[in-house]
Design a protein around this motif. Structure first.
Motif, PDB file in Angstrom:
ATOM      1  N   ASN A 199      38.192  -5.803  -5.589  1.00 40.29           N
ATOM      2  CA  ASN A 199      38.993  -5.744  -4.372  1.00 40.29           C
ATOM      3  C   ASN A 199      38.203  -6.368  -3.225  1.00 40.29           C
ATOM      4  O   ASN A 199      37.033  -6.732  -3.392  1.00 40.29           O
ATOM      5  CB  ASN A 199      39.410  -4.308  -4.048  1.00 40.29           C
ATOM      6  N   GLU A 221      47.031  -7.763   8.500  1.00 37.82           N
ATOM      7  CA  GLU A 221      47.910  -6.597   8.350  1.00 37.82           C
ATOM      8  C   GLU A 221      47.386  -5.608   7.317  1.00 37.82           C
ATOM      9  O   GLU A 221      47.459  -4.389   7.504  1.00 37.82           O
ATOM     10  CB  GLU A 221      49.312  -7.067   7.967  1.00 37.82           C
ATOM     11  N   PHE A 222      46.852  -6.139   6.239  1.00 37.63           N
ATOM     12  CA  PHE A 222      46.338  -5.284   5.179  1.00 37.63           C
ATOM     13  C   PHE A 222      44.812  -5.259   5.150  1.00 37.63           C
ATOM     14  O   PHE A 222      44.204  -4.252   4.782  1.00 37.63           O
ATOM     15  CB  PHE A 222      46.865  -5.749   3.818  1.00 37.63           C
ATOM     16  N   ILE A 223      44.192  -6.376   5.513  1.00 34.54           N
ATOM     17  CA  ILE A 223      42.733  -6.456   5.450  1.00 34.54           C
ATOM     18  C   ILE A 223      42.077  -5.505   6.446  1.00 34.54           C
ATOM     19  O   ILE A 223      41.125  -4.801   6.109  1.00 34.54           O
ATOM     20  CB  ILE A 223      42.257  -7.903   5.704  1.00 34.54           C
ATOM     21  N   TRP A 262      42.039  -1.859   5.464  1.00 31.85           N
ATOM     22  CA  TRP A 262      41.256  -1.708   4.240  1.00 31.85           C
ATOM     23  C   TRP A 262      39.761  -1.714   4.545  1.00 31.85           C
ATOM     24  O   TRP A 262      39.020  -0.810   4.146  1.00 31.85           O
ATOM     25  CB  TRP A 262      41.605  -2.808   3.239  1.00 31.85           C
TER      26      TRP A 262
END
Length: 211
Positions: A66, A124-126, A129
């Motif tokens: 990931n 938006e996701f990075i 995370w």
């Protein structure tokens, strides 16, 4: 030959080497099931392939990849828990004896944590995370205020591995196996510039050369 056609050509070599030659016995055995002893949590970075770095054959490693080789803390409830699901399967179903968190130098995910998302990338996701390792960035800024930006980034990459090791211990079925001695955790840091591999010594809380 295009880059994608190279993948097809690579598959042909793989098929010839593993299914049509002396190594065919390996996949005959693997077709009956997998029994890897080690689970590796690695970065998605195309330059750091755990099987190549560790010179392993198919079946040797159970690999989770990931952005920034991060492990979330144990939590129940909603959401999609891809890393947690892989950990559960590797530990509880396959019975791995070792978990290696494999970080590396020049990690784009940790750079995004440390310096912010590059211009033009939504994040938006990075962003949420990599924020999982925010305490690594805070620790480095507090402990190494006079280091250069490049050296701080390296320190942050190594500190993020420790965050993931700490988060692994929050999973009850990992903690029980650690307590019984049937599972061990390892933090490795690969320097892609010189090929060095550092191992986190959990007794001295420092990184040391693996060899």
């Amino acid at each position: 030959m295009t880059e994608f056609e190279k993948l097809i050509d690579g598959y042909r070599r793989f098929h010839a080497n593993y299914f049509m030659a002396d190594e065919q016995q390996l996949f005959a055995e693997l077709s009956q099931g997998q029994k890897p002893s080690t689970l590796v949590i690695a970065c998605s970075d195309s330059r750091v392939d755990p099987a190549i770095v560790m010179d392993c054959k198919p079946g040797d490693l159970f690999v989770v990849r990931n952005v920034a080789n991060l492990v979330p803390p144990y939590e129940q409830g909603g959401g999609y828990h891809g890393v947690s699901a892989a950990l559960e399967f590797g530990v509880c179903a396959l019975g791995v004896q070792h978990i290696v968190v494999l970080g590396h130098r020049q990690c784009g995910g940790i750079k995004a944590l440390f310096e912010g998302i590059p211009e033009g990338l939504p994040g938006e996701f990075i962003t949420p995370w990599v924020n999982m390792a925010r305490r690594a960035e805070q620790r480095v800024n507090a402990d190494f205020p006079h280091l250069s930006a490049a050296d701080k980034l390296c320190q942050c990459e190594m500190a993020a591995i420790i965050v993931s090791l700490d988060n692994l211990r929050t999973f009850p079925w990992i903690k029980s196996r650690l307590d019984s001695g049937t599972l061990k955790l390892h933090g490795w840091y690969f320097d892609i510039m010189n090929g060095a591999m550092l191992n986190y010594d959990q007794d001295t809380l420092t990184y040391k050369a693996l060899t």
